[in-house]
Design a protein around this motif. Sequence first.
Motif, PDB file in Angstrom:
ATOM      1  N   SER A 223      45.572 -10.421 -22.916  1.00  0.00           N
ATOM      2  CA  SER A 223      44.355  -9.639 -22.693  1.00  0.00           C
ATOM      3  C   SER A 223      44.664  -8.158 -22.529  1.00  0.00           C
ATOM      4  O   SER A 223      45.689  -7.785 -21.952  1.00  0.00           O
ATOM      5  CB  SER A 223      43.635 -10.108 -21.411  1.00  0.00           C
ATOM      6  OG  SER A 223      43.381 -11.483 -21.428  1.00  0.00           O
ATOM      7  N   TRP A 224      43.741  -7.342 -23.031  1.00  0.00           N
ATOM      8  CA  TRP A 224      43.652  -5.941 -22.635  1.00  0.00           C
ATOM      9  C   TRP A 224      42.713  -5.881 -21.423  1.00  0.00           C
ATOM     10  O   TRP A 224      41.605  -6.419 -21.463  1.00  0.00           O
ATOM     11  CB  TRP A 224      43.033  -5.104 -23.743  1.00  0.00           C
ATOM     12  CG  TRP A 224      43.873  -4.823 -24.942  1.00  0.00           C
ATOM     13  CD1 TRP A 224      44.108  -5.656 -25.994  1.00  0.00           C
ATOM     14  CD2 TRP A 224      44.544  -3.589 -25.238  1.00  0.00           C
ATOM     15  NE1 TRP A 224      44.897  -5.030 -26.930  1.00  0.00           N
ATOM     16  CE2 TRP A 224      45.174  -3.757 -26.482  1.00  0.00           C
ATOM     17  CE3 TRP A 224      44.673  -2.379 -24.558  1.00  0.00           C
ATOM     18  CZ2 TRP A 224      45.925  -2.741 -27.078  1.00  0.00           C
ATOM     19  CZ3 TRP A 224      45.416  -1.366 -25.145  1.00  0.00           C
ATOM     20  CH2 TRP A 224      46.039  -1.547 -26.387  1.00  0.00           C
ATOM     21  N   VAL A 225      43.135  -5.201 -20.373  1.00  0.00           N
ATOM     22  CA  VAL A 225      42.254  -4.895 -19.252  1.00  0.00           C
ATOM     23  C   VAL A 225      42.013  -3.391 -19.307  1.00  0.00           C
ATOM     24  O   VAL A 225      42.945  -2.598 -19.137  1.00  0.00           O
ATOM     25  CB  VAL A 225      42.881  -5.297 -17.901  1.00  0.00           C
ATOM     26  CG1 VAL A 225      41.929  -4.965 -16.762  1.00  0.00           C
ATOM     27  CG2 VAL A 225      43.226  -6.789 -17.902  1.00  0.00           C
ATOM     28  N   ILE A 226      40.766  -3.003 -19.560  1.00  0.00           N
ATOM     29  CA  ILE A 226      40.453  -1.602 -19.863  1.00  0.00           C
ATOM     30  C   ILE A 226      39.543  -1.023 -18.783  1.00  0.00           C
ATOM     31  O   ILE A 226      38.456  -1.551 -18.512  1.00  0.00           O
ATOM     32  CB  ILE A 226      39.776  -1.477 -21.238  1.00  0.00           C
ATOM     33  CG1 ILE A 226      40.706  -2.008 -22.337  1.00  0.00           C
ATOM     34  CG2 ILE A 226      39.380  -0.021 -21.517  1.00  0.00           C
ATOM     35  CD1 ILE A 226      40.052  -2.098 -23.711  1.00  0.00           C
ATOM     36  N   ARG A 227      40.011   0.058 -18.177  1.00  0.00           N
ATOM     37  CA  ARG A 227      39.203   0.864 -17.258  1.00  0.00           C
ATOM     38  C   ARG A 227      39.193   2.282 -17.792  1.00  0.00           C
ATOM     39  O   ARG A 227      40.264   2.868 -17.988  1.00  0.00           O
ATOM     40  CB  ARG A 227      39.789   0.855 -15.847  1.00  0.00           C
ATOM     41  CG  ARG A 227      39.612  -0.450 -15.078  1.00  0.00           C
ATOM     42  CD  ARG A 227      40.241  -0.299 -13.698  1.00  0.00           C
ATOM     43  NE  ARG A 227      39.998  -1.419 -12.819  1.00  0.00           N
ATOM     44  CZ  ARG A 227      38.916  -1.572 -12.041  1.00  0.00           C
ATOM     45  NH1 ARG A 227      37.969  -0.644 -12.066  1.00  0.00           N
ATOM     46  NH2 ARG A 227      38.784  -2.607 -11.256  1.00  0.00           N
TER      47      ARG A 227
END
Length: 290
Positions: A223-227
Amino acid sequence: MLLLLPVLSACASASRTAPAAPPRVGPAGGALMVVGGGAQGPETYARFIELAGGPDALIVNVPTAGGDSIDLATAGRGLRAAGARNVVVYHTTSRAVADADSFVAKIATARGVWFDGGRHYRLVDSYLGTKSQRAFEAVLARGGVIAGTSAGASIQGDYLVRGAPSNDNRIMSHPRYLEGFAYVRNVAIDQHVVARERLPDLHDSVTSRRPDLLGISEDEGTSWVIRADTGEIIGRNKAFVYNGRDANDPGKPYLTLHPGDRYDLGARRVISRAADGTRLTRRFVDGLFA
């Protein structure tokens, strides 16, 4: 010199309190999780539930992409098994229903949305441009999280790949299904890329013709976790970047990222590598994931 000190002090104070520039690519609030499909490890659901605010947060499971395979009785089972105690299944194939205030009211206080896999066009047909889509986006404005796996990953991009209204996953672009939900802007997203031997597709069909687009992808269980504009890779496999500004892998049209790596989607550059500061070489790390 003494007269200048108050001015310099005021300038320094203003510099310290100046607001950060708005994100160029990612969401202004909340977080995204772009999941590559396949079986997920416990870290994926755990991070999602954490970002939603904990096990008691209202979480919305959207199985719509699954089409005929949807079993509403078991939808959201993975989230519940991971500890989510307040899961609502949200599904319709009617745009009129998706635009109804009474339907949208079900998720007015949601802190997390999870889009299941299937075919992307079903999400477009049901929700794009409706009050339901705006209700999904409001989750980010509340500081919550939107996640999706497989088709639910690709729908988060601005440019929609593999969105053709058919079961032929090889069609990369369809003229009526090029628009995703655009939670990340000027970005195209692909998934299952190693498991289904798709790695060159995003470059060959999309990013080589659209230098303005950033391409990102991830393999199954990753997964990419994007903030804002910062993406972190979690999971068990690799993620990839197309049209970035760092050098690509030798002889490849993409750059490989590993779990723990962090990437600036706005600047299109690597922020840090998980192996930085260790004795591990890039060749050794690549060998572990080969």
